[in-house]
Design a protein around this motif. Structure first.
Motif, PDB file in Angstrom:
ATOM      1  N   GLU A 184       0.802  -1.220   0.000  1.00  0.00           N
ATOM      2  CA  GLU A 184       0.000   0.000   0.000  1.00  0.00           C
ATOM      3  C   GLU A 184       0.832   1.265   0.000  1.00  0.00           C
ATOM      4  OE1 GLU A 184      -2.525  -0.659   3.483  1.00  0.00           O
ATOM      5  OE2 GLU A 184      -1.340   0.792   4.575  1.00  0.00           O
ATOM      6  N   GLU A 191      -0.335   9.917  13.644  1.00  0.00           N
ATOM      7  CA  GLU A 191      -1.179   8.742  13.897  1.00  0.00           C
ATOM      8  C   GLU A 191      -2.016   8.932  15.155  1.00  0.00           C
ATOM      9  OE1 GLU A 191       0.483   4.731  13.593  1.00  0.00           O
ATOM     10  OE2 GLU A 191       2.132   5.668  12.509  1.00  0.00           O
ATOM     11  N   GLU A 282      -5.404   0.636   9.776  1.00  0.00           N
ATOM     12  CA  GLU A 282      -5.793  -0.755  10.039  1.00  0.00           C
ATOM     13  C   GLU A 282      -6.886  -0.781  11.081  1.00  0.00           C
ATOM     14  OE1 GLU A 282      -3.119  -3.196  12.231  1.00  0.00           O
ATOM     15  OE2 GLU A 282      -2.962  -1.736  13.824  1.00  0.00           O
TER      16      GLU A 282
END
Ligand code: AMP
Length: 426
Positions: A184, A191, A282
């Motif tokens: 990816e 984050e 994720e």
């Protein structure tokens, strides 16, 4: 109620601490548990992979509710098996847990439902994967599809590094987890973690948290399971939380329900806050570790009815209350972690450390032997503290760390640095 908690880490110690405090809890068992959890629950030596043994224990001890901490039993279908045996369990089914168990599954779900995430392709052989890498260029991210204990991701700075990661994964570097690979786009930004309690149709956002994945100060060095965390995450403004709910979490719940696999349990989104907005890195099918520890410290409401409402599908009118204080946790790990490390080294000073105001210590990997606490894992202790500010919570946590005598342990000294810097600016 008699409750069985499954797991043995710092996350489970924090859950055990909260579940044990509930007026609804009669007896709390934890399998397999650790030396810290043993202060809150009766630890039982069950093999979590042996579902029949877990079910047998539940019947024997009249367990009313099972709370599953880690991802491996969820992905192995323990919730399906418990429920089939008539035992209520908190967590997603095997199918729904694919949201964590298969990165390709989640990427396809994002693509089909226009959920923002990094551009990607899935591969089952090295040659086309390498062609794709050469065509896209570096930096680029190579991921083993399956569960790889947090080690299945290579953020490659060069094409060469990405090609090597592909070879390593297809040569079995992560076992079956690497039989399929996702490649990816590399995302840039800050984050953050977002947690929602889900009942199949409704999602209630939990408090926000941010963790530190790299092993060294300044967020340098190899990735780990997490070296510290704090809550709330100042970067997660109300507006950002609303975007994440509407663009990522709720479309996911709708998509899972439409597949006939309503998602129940904790949905943990790892996010990259990019210039274009939040993107999903994720999903995890359970509470984060160590984020769970700071969430549990801040949770004012009783956790048990919330978990039961999620399992029963009645979260719609549910409300959770949080303490306004900041919670911060510093992970103490065995020297060498995330590489090889020694077990069985002696830890002292825990009682003195726990006496620091606002401090709560959760055990992540310990065992008790002849009255001593011994290290029994890579991440060993979570030194947590509440404070009026991030700086205060941080100072309290490190004051406690400094009272612990463990020559073979180490920790980062800068947990919360971004939030402390933001606090100073404001
Ligand atoms: P994961 O196990 O998927 O959460 O990935 C572990 C870590 O790798 C993340 O916390 C990020 O720091 C990094 N990472 C994963 N995917 C990407 C991506 N597409 N772009 C940049 N960093 C990533």
């Amino acid at each position: 109620m008699n409750i069985l908690l499954l797991g043995s880490g710092g996350r489970e110690h924090a859950l055990a601490w909260k579940i044990a405090a509930s007026p609804l809890t009669d007896r709390l068992y934890c399998a397999p548990g650790n030396a810290g959890i043993a202060q809150e629950a009766e630890c039982v030596a069950l093999d979590l992979a042996d579902h029949a043994a877990v079910i047998g224990f539940c019947k024997d001890r009249q367990i009313d509710f099972v709370v599953v901490g880690p991802e491996a039993p969820l992905c192995a279908g323990i919730v399906d098996d418990l429920e089939a045996a008539g035992i209520k369990a908190f967590g997603p089914t095997k199918f729904a847990a694919q949201i964590e168990g298969s990165k390709g599954f989640t990427k396809d779900l994002c693509r089909a439902n226009k959920i923002p995430t990094a551009a990607y392709e899935r591969f089952t052989a090295a040659a086309p994967a390498k062609d794709y890498i050469r065509a896209r260029g570096a930096p680029i991210v190579v991921k083993a599809d399956g569960l790889a204990a947090g080690k299945g991701v290579v953020v490659a700075a060069t094409i060469e590094e990405a090609l090597q990661a592909v070879d390593m994964m297809f040569e079995g570097g992560h076992g079956d987890a690497g039989a399929e690979v996702v490649i990816e786009e590399f995302l840039t930004g800050e984050e953050a973690s977002f947690f929602a309690l889900c009942d199949g149709a409704t999602a209630i956002p939990l408090a926000t948290a941010q963790d530190h994945k790299r092993v060294n100060d300044g967020d340098q060095g190899p990735n780990t399971g997490g070296m510290g965390a704090y809550s709330p995450a100042p970067i997660m403004t109300d507006a950002m939380n609303a975007r994440v709910m509407h663009e990522i979490i709720l479309p996911t719940l709708r998509a899972m329900a439409a597949m006939g696999a309503p998602y129940k349990g904790v949905l943990y989104a790892g996010l990259m806050l990019t210039a274009e907005g939040p993107k999903l890195i994720e999903y995890n099918a359970r509470f984060g570790d160590p984020e769970c520890q700071v969430l549990m410290l801040r949770l004012m409401s009783d956790l048990v009815p919330a978990l039961i409402a999620a399992r029963d599908g009645v979260l719609k009118n549910f409300d959770l209350r949080w303490y306004p204080e900041v919670a911060l946790t510093v992970v103490m790990a065995a020297k060498g972690y995330p590489g090889t490390y020694a077990r069985g080294t002696v830890i002292e000073g825990l009682a003195e450390a726990a006496a620091v105001e606002g401090v709560e210590i959760f055990h992540a990997g310990t065992r008790a032997e002849r009255g001593q606490i011994l290290a029994n894992g890579g991440r060993v202790l979570n030194i947590c503290a509440l404070g009026g500010t991030v700086a205060e919570a941080q100072a309290r946590a490190y004051a406690a760390v400094d009272r612990i005598r463990w020559a073979d342990g180490f920790c980062r000294r800068d947990i919360g640095w971004r939030a402390v810097a933001r606090e100073r600016e404001s």
